[in-house]
Design a protein around this motif. Structure first.
Motif, PDB file in Angstrom:
ATOM      1  N   ALA A   1       0.830  -1.210   0.000  1.00 50.62           N
ATOM      2  CA  ALA A   1       0.000   0.000   0.000  1.00 50.62           C
ATOM      3  C   ALA A   1       0.864   1.260   0.000  1.00 50.62           C
ATOM      4  N   LEU A   2       1.986   1.207   0.717  1.00 49.22           N
ATOM      5  CA  LEU A   2       2.897   2.359   0.728  1.00 49.22           C
ATOM      6  C   LEU A   2       3.563   2.540  -0.627  1.00 49.22           C
ATOM      7  N   ARG A   3       4.013   1.433  -1.230  1.00 45.78           N
ATOM      8  CA  ARG A   3       4.680   1.520  -2.545  1.00 45.78           C
ATOM      9  C   ARG A   3       3.749   2.096  -3.596  1.00 45.78           C
ATOM     10  N   GLY A   4       2.491   1.682  -3.541  1.00 44.52           N
ATOM     11  CA  GLY A   4       1.540   2.127  -4.559  1.00 44.52           C
ATOM     12  C   GLY A   4       0.829   3.420  -4.209  1.00 44.52           C
ATOM     13  N   ASN A   5       1.178   4.013  -3.069  1.00 48.61           N
ATOM     14  CA  ASN A   5       0.536   5.251  -2.624  1.00 48.61           C
ATOM     15  C   ASN A   5      -0.972   5.057  -2.451  1.00 48.61           C
ATOM     16  N   PHE A   6      -1.338   3.921  -1.834  1.00 48.88           N
ATOM     17  CA  PHE A   6      -2.744   3.577  -1.656  1.00 48.88           C
ATOM     18  C   PHE A   6      -3.252   3.857  -0.242  1.00 48.88           C
ATOM     19  N   ILE A   7      -2.454   4.553   0.572  1.00 43.39           N
ATOM     20  CA  ILE A   7      -2.886   4.900   1.927  1.00 43.39           C
ATOM     21  C   ILE A   7      -3.672   6.206   1.879  1.00 43.39           C
ATOM     22  N   ALA A   8      -4.874   6.208   2.450  1.00 45.82           N
ATOM     23  CA  ALA A   8      -5.711   7.411   2.407  1.00 45.82           C
ATOM     24  C   ALA A   8      -6.475   7.565   3.715  1.00 45.82           C
ATOM     25  N   PRO A   9      -6.694   8.811   4.170  1.00 49.64           N
ATOM     26  CA  PRO A   9      -7.518   9.032   5.370  1.00 49.64           C
ATOM     27  C   PRO A   9      -9.004   9.059   5.010  1.00 49.64           C
ATOM     28  N   TYR A  10      -9.797   8.321   5.771  1.00 51.48           N
ATOM     29  CA  TYR A  10     -11.248   8.427   5.709  1.00 51.48           C
ATOM     30  C   TYR A  10     -11.671   9.128   6.994  1.00 51.48           C
ATOM     31  N   TYR A  11     -12.793   9.837   6.958  1.00 50.11           N
ATOM     32  CA  TYR A  11     -13.138  10.693   8.092  1.00 50.11           C
ATOM     33  C   TYR A  11     -14.433  10.264   8.766  1.00 50.11           C
TER      34      TYR A  11
ATOM     35  N   GLY B   1     -26.403  17.536  18.434  1.00 50.87           N
ATOM     36  CA  GLY B   1     -26.427  16.850  17.151  1.00 50.87           C
ATOM     37  C   GLY B   1     -25.485  17.446  16.126  1.00 50.87           C
ATOM     38  N   GLU B   2     -24.700  18.454  16.534  1.00 47.15           N
ATOM     39  CA  GLU B   2     -23.791  19.115  15.602  1.00 47.15           C
ATOM     40  C   GLU B   2     -22.464  18.366  15.505  1.00 47.15           C
ATOM     41  N   ILE B   3     -21.887  18.413  14.298  1.00 50.74           N
ATOM     42  CA  ILE B   3     -20.563  17.840  14.085  1.00 50.74           C
ATOM     43  C   ILE B   3     -19.517  18.877  14.499  1.00 50.74           C
ATOM     44  N   PHE B   4     -18.632  18.504  15.429  1.00 48.56           N
ATOM     45  CA  PHE B   4     -17.643  19.474  15.917  1.00 48.56           C
ATOM     46  C   PHE B   4     -16.211  19.074  15.572  1.00 48.56           C
ATOM     47  N   GLY B   5     -16.048  17.964  14.877  1.00 52.02           N
ATOM     48  CA  GLY B   5     -14.713  17.541  14.467  1.00 52.02           C
ATOM     49  C   GLY B   5     -14.776  16.198  13.776  1.00 52.02           C
ATOM     50  N   PHE B   6     -13.606  15.711  13.399  1.00 53.01           N
ATOM     51  CA  PHE B   6     -13.524  14.432  12.692  1.00 53.01           C
ATOM     52  C   PHE B   6     -12.330  13.635  13.217  1.00 53.01           C
ATOM     53  N   GLU B   7     -12.409  12.314  13.055  1.00 50.65           N
ATOM     54  CA  GLU B   7     -11.266  11.448  13.312  1.00 50.65           C
ATOM     55  C   GLU B   7     -10.811  10.851  11.991  1.00 50.65           C
ATOM     56  N   ALA B   8      -9.514  10.942  11.720  1.00 46.11           N
ATOM     57  CA  ALA B   8      -8.965  10.399  10.483  1.00 46.11           C
ATOM     58  C   ALA B   8      -8.687   8.914  10.670  1.00 46.11           C
ATOM     59  N   LEU B   9      -9.292   8.082   9.842  1.00 44.53           N
ATOM     60  CA  LEU B   9      -9.127   6.636   9.920  1.00 44.53           C
ATOM     61  C   LEU B   9      -8.316   6.151   8.722  1.00 44.53           C
TER      62      LEU B   9
END
Length: 269
Positions: free
Chosen positions: A127-137, A146-154
Motif C-alpha cells: 500500500a505504501l509503494r503504490g501510494n494507496f494509503i488514504a484518510p477516511y473521516y 447533534g452538531e458535528i464538531f470535528g472528525f477522526e482520520a481513519l
C-alpha cells in the motif's frame, strides 16, 4: 559482557550435566533439555529459571537489574530440530509481545499468527509503494446538539480492485518502527492536504484527530516533524488532535512520549 557471562553461568547451573546451553547470538540463549518433559514440568522449570535470572547482577559493586523472556517447544510437535527451534522462537516472540519477563510454550496457533503478521506487513508495504494509503473521516457528533464538531482520520488501504481495508488488516505494521513512521507520514500528509483544501473552500470542520502509534512516538522527533508540516501548509496547530492508546503510556520510551506530548500541547495541539 559481564551480564552475558553472568546469565550463561546461571543457565549452566540451572540444567543437568547432559543438557546443552548455547548462546545463539546477541543476548539470546538456547537450552536443550534432554528427555521427555510434560508442559507443566517445562512451565515449572521456566518459572524457577526466570526467578534466578532476575536476581541483580553485581558488577563493580553495583547491582544490574535484568529480565528475561522464555519461549519453549517440545520435539513432540516438531518434525525436525530446525522446526523445534523455529517453534521456540515463535513462542519467545509471543512471550515478549505479552509482556517481557514471561514464559510461553509453543502451540500451533502461533504459527498461523506469524503468517498473519507476515501478510499484514506485506499488505502495508504494498500500500505504501503504490501510494494507496488514504484518510477516511469519521464525524465527531455533539450528543446534546447533534452538531458535528470535528472528525477522526481513519487509515484505509485503498488498493485498486479491492474494498478499502481498515487498520486491522495492517495492525502488525504499527509495531514495525519503519513501517509505522511511513504510514503515519502518509496519513498526516493526506490529512494536511484535505484540511488545506477545506480551509481554502471556507468549510468549517472543527478539528481532525490523528492516531499515533508507539513505534513512531519512541523516535523522539514526531512533534517536530508534525509541526514542520503544519507550518509549511500554514495550518494552525489547533486544527489537529493526537490520539493514542493506553499502551503508548506503558513500557519503554515513556520519556520520549512525555516530551512529545508536552511539546505538542505547548504549540496548541
Amino acid at each position: 559482557d559481564a551480564v552475558l557471562l553472568a546469565f550463561a553461568d546461571r543457565l549452566k547451573r540451572a540444567v543437568r550435566a547432559d543438557d546443552v546451553v548455547a548462546r545463539l547470538g546477541g543476548d539470546e540463549f538456547a537450552l536443550l533439555l534432554m528427555g521427555k518433559h510434560r508442559a507443566g514440568e517445562l512451565e515449572v522449570f521456566a518459572t524457577k529459571l526466570l526467578e534466578q535470572l532476575t536476581e541483580p547482577i553485581e558488577h563493580h559493586g553495583k547491582p544490574i537489574h535484568c529480565r528475561a523472556s522464555i519461549g519453549a517447544s517440545s520435539c513432540s510437535n516438531a518434525e525436525s530440530a530446525q522446526n523445534m527451534l523455529k517453534h521456540a522462537d515463535l513462542a519467545l516472540y509471543e512471550a515478549k509481545a505479552s509482556g517481557r519477563g514471561g514464559f510461553r510454550l509453543y502451540d500451533p496457533g502461533m504459527w498461523s499468527g506469524m503468517l498473519l503478521r507476515r501478510e499484514m506487513l506485506s499488505v502495508a508495504a504494498a500500500a505504501l509503494r503504490g501510494n494507496f494509503i488514504a484518510p477516511y473521516y469519521q464525524p465527531k457528533v455533539d450528543l446534546k446538539t447533534g452538531e458535528i464538531f470535528g472528525f477522526e482520520a481513519l487509515l484505509r488501504c485503498c488498493i485498486p480492485g479491492q474494498e478499502p481495508m481498515g487498520p486491522d488488516r495492517v495492525a502488525a505494521a504499527f509495531e514495525d518502527s519503519t513501517l509505522a513512521v511511513n504510514l503515519s507520514d502518509r496519513m498526516v500528509d493526506g490529512v494536511i492536504k484535505d484540511i488545506a483544501e477545506w480551509r481554502a473552500a471556507g468549510l468549517p470542520f472543527g478539528h481532525v484527530a490523528i492516531n499515533a502509534a508507539l513505534a513512531e512516538l519512541r523516535r523522539g522527533d514526531f512533534a517536530e516533524r508534525l509541526l514542520a508540516k503544519l507550518k509549511k501548509a500554514k495550518i494552525p496547530p489547533a486544527c489537529i488532535q493526537i490520539e493514542v492508546t493506553e499502551s503508548v503510556l506503558l513500557g519503554r520510551g515513556i520519556d520520549h512520549v512525555e516530551n512529545t506530548f508536552n511539546r505538542l500541547a505547548k504549540m496548541g495541539i
